[in-house]
Design an enzyme around this catalytic site. Structure first.
Site, mmCIF file in Angstrom:
data_model
loop_
_atom_site.group_PDB
_atom_site.id
_atom_site.type_symbol
_atom_site.label_atom_id
_atom_site.label_comp_id
_atom_site.label_asym_id
_atom_site.label_seq_id
_atom_site.Cartn_x
_atom_site.Cartn_y
_atom_site.Cartn_z
ATOM 1 N N LYS A 13 0.515 -1.117 -0.191
ATOM 2 C CA LYS A 13 -0.196 -0.040 -0.288
ATOM 3 C C LYS A 13 1.124 1.433 0.477
ATOM 4 O O LYS A 13 0.928 2.200 -0.311
ATOM 5 C CB LYS A 13 -1.057 -0.150 0.760
ATOM 6 C CG LYS A 13 -2.180 -1.372 1.441
ATOM 7 C CD LYS A 13 -2.579 -1.168 2.776
ATOM 8 C CE LYS A 13 -2.202 -1.062 3.397
ATOM 9 N NZ LYS A 13 -2.017 -1.816 4.382
ATOM 10 N N ARG A 144 -0.819 -8.505 13.285
ATOM 11 C CA ARG A 144 -1.621 -7.498 12.634
ATOM 12 C C ARG A 144 -1.729 -7.923 11.320
ATOM 13 O O ARG A 144 -3.115 -7.611 10.873
ATOM 14 C CB ARG A 144 0.287 -6.389 11.857
ATOM 15 C CG ARG A 144 0.551 -6.412 13.023
ATOM 16 C CD ARG A 144 2.004 -4.916 12.574
ATOM 17 N NE ARG A 144 2.087 -4.394 11.336
ATOM 18 C CZ ARG A 144 3.502 -5.118 9.973
ATOM 19 N NH1 ARG A 144 5.075 -5.480 11.023
ATOM 20 N NH2 ARG A 144 3.357 -3.978 8.970
#
Ligand code: ADP
Length: 188
Positions: A13, A144
């Site tokens: 990203k 995560r």
């Protein structure tokens, strides 16, 4: 262009946000980068975020939302923006809608970069050796990814339901992924 970027940690990203922002002439706003800069600068915001970040947990919504609201109130956002790393749970998505409503903006796209768990884990472990990010250790990466699955992944359906979802395969080299993203966005 007013868009958000979704996808698991390690999907690329940040890399793609920078490239897309350049191409479309809008700022890339990464909540992770803003938090990390505040941790490095030892600001109050950094001190309130640090423990969550190093554990791989989400920073509490009230802290994150206030930070994003502040960033979105700055002048450069008038041309558009690409949000990387926000929203990350349904509550933040609702909050973003309210912020944008208040500013008179609407979202054009929710771009999801897809990548499977094995691939992203490998990429993050590799990155750990190069960048030395404190949260790129195997147990924290696992957390995560879990947080992503539980809190963030439901946003795919949320934005699909609003006709905003653009999904792009994040596998392959960086340039090919950028080309795919641009093609998908320009086709909208
Ligand atoms: P990655 O996507 O690789 O996990 P980021 O740089 O986007 O990395 O985020 C790093 C950390 O910053 C997250 O694990 C979290 O602790 C914090 N963070 C970033 N964005 C948010 C958010 N929208 N809400 C809560 N915490 C966030």
């Amino acid at each position: 262009m007013r868009a958000i970027l979704l996808g698991p940690p390690g999907a690329g990203k940040g890399t793609q946000a920078t490239r897309l922002a350049q191409r479309y002439g809008v700022p890339a706003i990464s909540t992770g980068d803003i938090f990390r800069a505040n941790v490095s600068g030892d600001t109050e915001l950094g001190r309130s975020a640090q423990a969550y970040m190093s554990a791989g947990a989400l920073v509490p919504d009230e802290v994150t939302n206030a930070m994003v609201a502040d960033r979105l109130s700055q002048d450069d956002v008038v041309s558009g923006f690409l949000l990387d790393g926000y929203p990350r749970n349904p509550e933040q998505a609702v909050e973003l809608d309210m912020m944008l409503g208040g500013l008179g903006f609407t979202l054009d796209a929710a771009i999801e970069i897809t990548a499977d768990v094995d691939e992203v884990t490998e990429r993050l472990l590799r990155r750990a050796q190069i960048e030395g990010r404190a949260d790129d250790t195997e147990p924290v990466i696992r957390t995560r990814l879990e947080v992503y699955g539980v809190a963030t992944a439901p946003l795919t359906a949320f934005y699909a339901g609003r006709g905003l979802l653009v999904q792009v395969d994040g596998l392959g080299d960086i340039d090919s992924v950028t080309e795919r993203l641009v093609a998908a966005l320009d086709a909208r």
